[in-house]
Design an enzyme around this catalytic site. Structure first.
Site, short mmCIF file in Angstrom:
data_model
loop_
_atom_site.label_atom_id
_atom_site.label_comp_id
_atom_site.label_asym_id
_atom_site.label_seq_id
_atom_site.Cartn_x
_atom_site.Cartn_y
_atom_site.Cartn_z
NE ARG A 104 -6.58 26.48 6.02
CZ ARG A 104 -6.36 27.66 5.44
NH1 ARG A 104 -7.39 28.42 5.11
NH2 ARG A 104 -5.14 28.07 5.21
CE LYS A 126 -9.94 4.38 10.30
NZ LYS A 126 -9.31 3.03 10.37
CD GLU A 168 -13.83 -4.74 5.10
OE1 GLU A 168 -14.08 -4.80 6.33
OE2 GLU A 168 -12.76 -4.29 4.65
CE LYS A 209 -16.10 1.87 9.51
NZ LYS A 209 -15.47 1.82 8.19
CD GLU A 219 -7.77 2.76 13.45
OE1 GLU A 219 -6.60 2.43 13.24
OE2 GLU A 219 -8.66 2.69 12.58
NE ARG A 223 -12.91 4.14 12.70
CZ ARG A 223 -13.40 5.15 12.00
NH1 ARG A 223 -13.62 6.32 12.59
NH2 ARG A 223 -13.67 5.02 10.72
CG ASN A 227 -7.88 -1.33 10.97
OD1 ASN A 227 -8.35 -1.10 9.87
ND2 ASN A 227 -7.53 -0.37 11.82
CG HIS A 230 -8.24 -4.24 7.44
ND1 HIS A 230 -9.20 -5.14 7.84
CD2 HIS A 230 -8.86 -3.38 6.60
CE1 HIS A 230 -10.36 -4.84 7.26
NE2 HIS A 230 -10.17 -3.78 6.50
CG HIS A 234 -4.20 -2.39 4.64
ND1 HIS A 234 -4.41 -1.44 5.63
CD2 HIS A 234 -5.37 -2.49 3.97
CE1 HIS A 234 -5.66 -1.01 5.57
NE2 HIS A 234 -6.26 -1.64 4.57
CG HIS A 249 -9.87 -3.47 0.87
ND1 HIS A 249 -8.73 -3.29 1.62
CD2 HIS A 249 -10.90 -3.37 1.74
CE1 HIS A 249 -9.04 -3.08 2.89
NE2 HIS A 249 -10.35 -3.14 2.99
#
Length: 354
Positions: A104, A126, A168, A209, A219, A223, A227, A230, A234, A249
């Site tokens: 956990r 993330k 990026e 960032k 997010e 935030r 993206n 993206h 994506h 990517h």
């Protein structure tokens, strides 16, 4: 961040007062740096194991997650111990997710070895893996205890990976810092050549960032601006089945950012000259900007729309895009009509050129 930090990794990581560290790396990076990193950690009293996986986006899978989790448990990593992600964004995302769920949650150290991971994926917490339904759809927020971004490691990075990471970097200027975009236009060659411009680009990207993440870690708001490009990018990655030979990517993000600007122009909210300027710069840096530049094609309009429907920003089934009013003027556009997206993609398919 800075040049030569890998040589200080042992002392810096040992300062976290863990007893055991599991290094997660891939078959490209591991042979270059894993043994030296392990030796450095051992010299500072840590018990170390190395977990090596195949390189490439396809490794961000359920099967790889199971393998890493079992290996971390076999190494007897306890909650106060460390998972060390050594590699690019794939290793950082996968190892970070494993660290988030084993017992956990155990502690995480990111040692990013690509420009993309140094300026983006290692910062912000993330983590995740891909699903058949889309990119990064299974994961967790899990902040690292330490990030060591050694910019000297980029000296041996293949040019394609440098370009992918540079997309990026440029993104941070396009979101809300037109002066940084202008700096990129003037200094991008120094970033690629390894001059002081590289360290400045990494530092400025991380500052940008981190400033956003501190305000919106999970997010729930702004935030999402990170993206930019993206939603399109994506979708392209999914359409190409995460095949790095066809598309990595950062290349998807480059095409996606150009599409975000062109879509904004089509909607009448962005000057055409700004979209042309962005496309010209990314092309000059060697990045793709059009759908026709995706090897093997990028599917039909319906396939692209289906992939976008699984985007993490979708709410209530409505498409959400990061659009722009100009360079450095991004905004969150919710409830974008599917008909508008379809018309834009049809035009992109018909007019796109290599």
């Amino acid at each position: 961040m800075g040049r030569g930090l890998l040589g200080e990794a042992g002392s810096r990581i040992a300062a976290l007062e863990a007893r055991t560290a599991a290094i997660v790396t891939d078959g490209h990076v591991g042979p270059l740096y894993a043994e030296a990193l392990a030796a450095s950690l051992q010299q500072h009293g840590l018990r170390v194991s190395i977990i090596t996986l195949p390189p490439g986006e396809a490794t961000k899978s359920y099967a790889s997650l199971e393998r890493v989790c079992d290996a971390v448990l076999e190494a007897k990593v306890e909650r106060g111990d460390l998972v060390v992600a050594l590699g690019g964004g794939v290793m950082g995302d996968l190892a970070g997710f494993a660290a988030a769920v084993v017992r956990r949650g155990v502690r995480l150290v990111q040692v990013p070895t690509t420009l993309l991971s140094q300026v983006d994926s290692s910062v912000g917490g993330k983590t995740g893996i891909n699903s058949l339904h889309g990119k990064n759809l299974v994961g967790a927020f899990h902040q690292p205890s330490l990030v060591l971004a050694d910019t000297a490691l980029l000296d041996t990075l293949p040019i394609r990976e440098m370009r992918a990471g540079y997309a990026e970097v440029v993104k941070y200027g396009l979101i809300d810092d037109p002066d940084f975009f202008a700096w990129c236009e003037a200094n991008w060659r120094g970033v690629f050549d390894g001059g002081p411009e590289r360290d400045e680009a990494v530092a400025q990207s991380c500052r940008a960032k981190a400033a956003v993440v501190v305000k919106d870690e999970r997010e729930d708001g702004d935030r999402a601006l990170l993206n930019l490009g993206h939603t399109f990018g994506h979708a392209l990655e999914r359409i190409t089945y995460y095949d790095s030979a066809r598309l990595v990517h950062g290349e998807g993000v480059a095409i996606g950012m150009c599409q975000a600007f062109r879509f904004s122009v089509a909607l009448g909210v962005c000057p055409p000259a700004d979209a042309e300027r962005v496309e010209a710069h990314l092309s000059e840096a060697g990045l793709p900007t059009r759908l026709a530049q995706v090897p093997g094609g990028c599917g039909t309009v319906d396939e692209l729309l289906d992939a976008m429907a699984q985007d993490k920003k979708v709410k209530g089934g409505a498409l959400t895009f990061i659009l722009v009013r100009g360079i450095g003027q991004s905004f969150i556009a919710r409830d974008v009509p599917v008909a508008s997206v379809r018309a834009f993609l049809q035009d992109e398919n018909s007019t796109s050129r290599p």
